[in-house]
Design a protein around this motif. Sequence first.
Motif, PDB file in Angstrom:
ATOM      1  N   LEU B 251       0.005  -1.392  -0.101  1.00 20.36           N
ATOM      2  CA  LEU B 251       0.099   0.161  -0.379  1.00 20.36           C
ATOM      3  C   LEU B 251       0.852   1.568  -0.116  1.00 20.36           C
ATOM      4  O   LEU B 251       0.711   1.726  -0.589  1.00 20.36           O
ATOM      5  CB  LEU B 251      -0.974  -0.069   1.531  1.00 20.36           C
ATOM      6  CG  LEU B 251      -1.988   1.145   1.397  1.00 20.36           C
ATOM      7  CD1 LEU B 251      -2.815   0.971   0.220  1.00 20.36           C
ATOM      8  CD2 LEU B 251      -2.675   1.356   2.622  1.00 20.36           C
ATOM      9  N   GLU B 255       0.969   3.746  -2.710  1.00 23.57           N
ATOM     10  CA  GLU B 255       0.611   5.541  -2.473  1.00 23.57           C
ATOM     11  C   GLU B 255       1.177   6.308  -3.260  1.00 23.57           C
ATOM     12  O   GLU B 255       1.175   7.235  -3.968  1.00 23.57           O
ATOM     13  CB  GLU B 255       0.617   5.880  -0.908  1.00 23.57           C
ATOM     14  CG  GLU B 255       0.108   6.935  -0.887  1.00 23.57           C
ATOM     15  CD  GLU B 255       1.010   7.975  -0.339  1.00 23.57           C
ATOM     16  OE1 GLU B 255       0.588   8.426   0.336  1.00 23.57           O
ATOM     17  OE2 GLU B 255       1.711   8.054  -1.070  1.00 23.57           O
ATOM     18  N   ARG B 259       0.103   9.100  -6.579  1.00 25.45           N
ATOM     19  CA  ARG B 259      -0.814   9.543  -5.307  1.00 25.45           C
ATOM     20  C   ARG B 259      -1.773  10.216  -5.238  1.00 25.45           C
ATOM     21  O   ARG B 259      -2.837  10.652  -5.130  1.00 25.45           O
ATOM     22  CB  ARG B 259       0.739  10.082  -5.708  1.00 25.45           C
ATOM     23  CG  ARG B 259       0.661  10.766  -4.137  1.00 25.45           C
ATOM     24  CD  ARG B 259       1.702  11.970  -4.129  1.00 25.45           C
ATOM     25  NE  ARG B 259       2.972  10.953  -2.773  1.00 25.45           N
ATOM     26  CZ  ARG B 259       3.659  10.540  -2.413  1.00 25.45           C
ATOM     27  NH1 ARG B 259       4.154  11.499  -2.587  1.00 25.45           N
ATOM     28  NH2 ARG B 259       4.496   9.779  -1.593  1.00 25.45           N
ATOM     29  N   TYR B 262      -7.590   8.402  -5.644  1.00 29.22           N
ATOM     30  CA  TYR B 262      -7.265   8.673  -4.322  1.00 29.22           C
ATOM     31  C   TYR B 262      -8.399   7.381  -4.249  1.00 29.22           C
ATOM     32  O   TYR B 262      -8.351   7.045  -3.268  1.00 29.22           O
ATOM     33  CB  TYR B 262      -8.605   9.760  -3.512  1.00 29.22           C
ATOM     34  CG  TYR B 262      -7.686  11.316  -3.974  1.00 29.22           C
ATOM     35  CD1 TYR B 262      -6.634  11.474  -3.163  1.00 29.22           C
ATOM     36  CD2 TYR B 262      -8.179  12.081  -4.642  1.00 29.22           C
ATOM     37  CE1 TYR B 262      -5.254  12.418  -3.794  1.00 29.22           C
ATOM     38  CE2 TYR B 262      -7.094  13.110  -5.608  1.00 29.22           C
ATOM     39  CZ  TYR B 262      -5.815  13.517  -4.806  1.00 29.22           C
ATOM     40  OH  TYR B 262      -5.247  14.378  -5.406  1.00 29.22           O
ATOM     41  N   LEU B 265      -6.948   4.093  -3.919  1.00 30.74           N
ATOM     42  CA  LEU B 265      -6.180   4.165  -2.889  1.00 30.74           C
ATOM     43  C   LEU B 265      -7.025   3.868  -1.342  1.00 30.74           C
ATOM     44  O   LEU B 265      -6.629   3.191  -0.704  1.00 30.74           O
ATOM     45  CB  LEU B 265      -5.562   5.523  -2.272  1.00 30.74           C
ATOM     46  CG  LEU B 265      -4.049   5.398  -3.621  1.00 30.74           C
ATOM     47  CD1 LEU B 265      -3.290   6.575  -3.510  1.00 30.74           C
ATOM     48  CD2 LEU B 265      -3.335   4.619  -2.761  1.00 30.74           C
ATOM     49  N   MET B 266      -8.257   4.414  -1.798  1.00 35.86           N
ATOM     50  CA  MET B 266      -8.963   4.176  -0.096  1.00 35.86           C
ATOM     51  C   MET B 266      -9.650   2.679  -0.553  1.00 35.86           C
ATOM     52  O   MET B 266     -10.009   2.395   0.992  1.00 35.86           O
ATOM     53  CB  MET B 266     -10.142   5.541  -0.663  1.00 35.86           C
ATOM     54  CG  MET B 266      -9.866   6.756   0.411  1.00 35.86           C
ATOM     55  SD  MET B 266      -9.228   6.928   1.889  1.00 35.86           S
ATOM     56  CE  MET B 266      -7.697   6.988   1.695  1.00 35.86           C
ATOM     57  N   ALA B 269      -6.399   0.572   0.948  1.00 34.10           N
ATOM     58  CA  ALA B 269      -6.990   0.260   2.151  1.00 34.10           C
ATOM     59  C   ALA B 269      -7.611  -0.037   3.110  1.00 34.10           C
ATOM     60  O   ALA B 269      -7.482  -0.626   4.085  1.00 34.10           O
ATOM     61  CB  ALA B 269      -7.040   2.743   2.753  1.00 34.10           C
TER      62      ALA B 269
END
Lengths: 301, 298
Positions: B251, B255, B259, B262, B265-266, B269
């Motif tokens: 992760l 990232e 970058r 979002y 990435l969420m 996560a």
Amino acid sequence: MLKKLRKSLIWYIFVAPTFLLYGLFVAYPTFETFRLSFFHEVATRQEFVGALHYIRLLGNRVFLAALLNTAFLGIIFLLIIIPLSLVMASLLNNLRVWPNLFKAIYFLPQITSTVAVALVFSYVFQPNWGLVNGILRQLGVDPLPLWLAEPRYVLTGSRATVTILAVWVALGYYMLIFQAGLQAVPAELYDAAVVDGASPFQTWWLITIPSLRPTFIFLLITGTIDAMSRFSDLWMLGGPAGTPARSLQTIVLYMYQTAFESNDFNLASASAVILFVIVLALTVLNFRSFLGREFSGQSGA
Amino acid sequence: MATSENISTARPVTSWRALLSSQRNFKRAQQVIIFIIMAIGAIAMIAPFEWMLATSFSRSANVAMPRIPRFWPSDPSIFNYKVAITNLPLVRYYVNSLIVTAASTLGYLFFSSITGYAFAKGRFVGKSILFIILLTTLMIPFEIRMIPMYLLMRQLHLSDTYAALILPFISGGFGTFLMRQYISAIPDELIDAARMDGAGEVRIYWQIMLPLVRPALAALAIFRFMWSWNDFLWPVIVINSTDNKTLPIALAFFEEDHRTNYNLLMAAATFIVLPVLIIFFAMQKQFVAGITMTGLKG
């Protein structure tokens, strides 16, 4: 004699694997860290250089800044988390509706991967569209704070942001430990306070808090060690250099950078030894003050 | 308390009733205030997670985030999760994390309990000295040892392998200490009786000790699982090939590459957080008991 030895052989077999691993991954690396810190690598050969690396470190601005930063972040964190979690735990202890649900909710950030938490937080505090600034904008705040992009010592700067993150993560754990301590306070003490006509606040201040001394010491010791070895969340938010302007660099981040980016394992080992000495000194200090008071308390009673 | 006294003196005739009801009102008001404070804190705890979920289920990838935070996904879909599984590749990292976490947790339970049994009930020369030596582990933070550990792994040709992530953590001073304390409390008569029946120490350990110390094992297991699943510093040092990454470092590097994506990435996560959340809510009772017993956290 021989029979006795044969009888105890099984016990040695039981403890042998643990000690083999202890030797490999605890004893040897600890000694090796000390040894490396006094040597220097010259063309794949290690050469003894005495305290050279320590002298280098003590004159190194980046290292000293990292050391100061670690201490600063740690002290601010402990100054906030200990009173806050104590008050919250005391309140929760008196709540009769859903106490366990709250306990679980407050504990959530603690069990979550640091990497995921730091990632979410970098978005929560994103200056343009983050959750916090979005709310502040609705409230009419202008100009909006820069949070993680602001390296200066201000209340809405990078250091403040990572302190909010640390408190947010640790609050549930500290509350839980305080609650365990609160439940261990003898009920007779409270009964005596009621008989003496003490107000609830007086009872809390004069009976509850002094009875929690072992809890305070436990949290101070573990909190200090955690703060001194802070790494993962800051690595996620500012990289090994603690961006912006090294405002988030701690000792362990400095160690990481020196060892694994500059390949200077000897200098990094010296900084590890300094970290070790500080951690050890702080632990002994916390422990001594605890034991000293315990003994004087016993002789008084 | 002060108000109850005032009221009781003001209306002496119905004093005990007034006292009772006002005290009840005071208690009720107190409960409401505490509840409100706790609820505000709870919202602060949950809001970032809720926001993470809402963002991860929002379709719009690579689009600027809304300036007003949304707690409900815009155009809800599982698109980001699909991309995370195929692009990351999340399944691979899940397997890595599971293997490493399961092996180091099981190893830790086994070695802690068998060594703890020897220190609690065994009779052998050097027992107390060895125990004290083992306890020094608690005083030596991992960060102090990590550089030589890395160099050692390189020498043993173990760096960038599962073994490097598992071996250093399958035994430890804390687990042994906890198990020794727990096993010491078990009466000797039980063991003596088993010995009379001709049971060897291995059988006593496996058939008598292990079932008796199950609560302590459960507490240790939960914390080792959490710790290993979330560990970041050691994997980031010792793992460098893409294939062997565990979830947290995957992760972290994901990232760096994505970058601005979002929503994606969420979603990634959320994948990491999910198993731990499930374990936490399923085993909440053991969890709380474990923390108060050991002082450990995740």
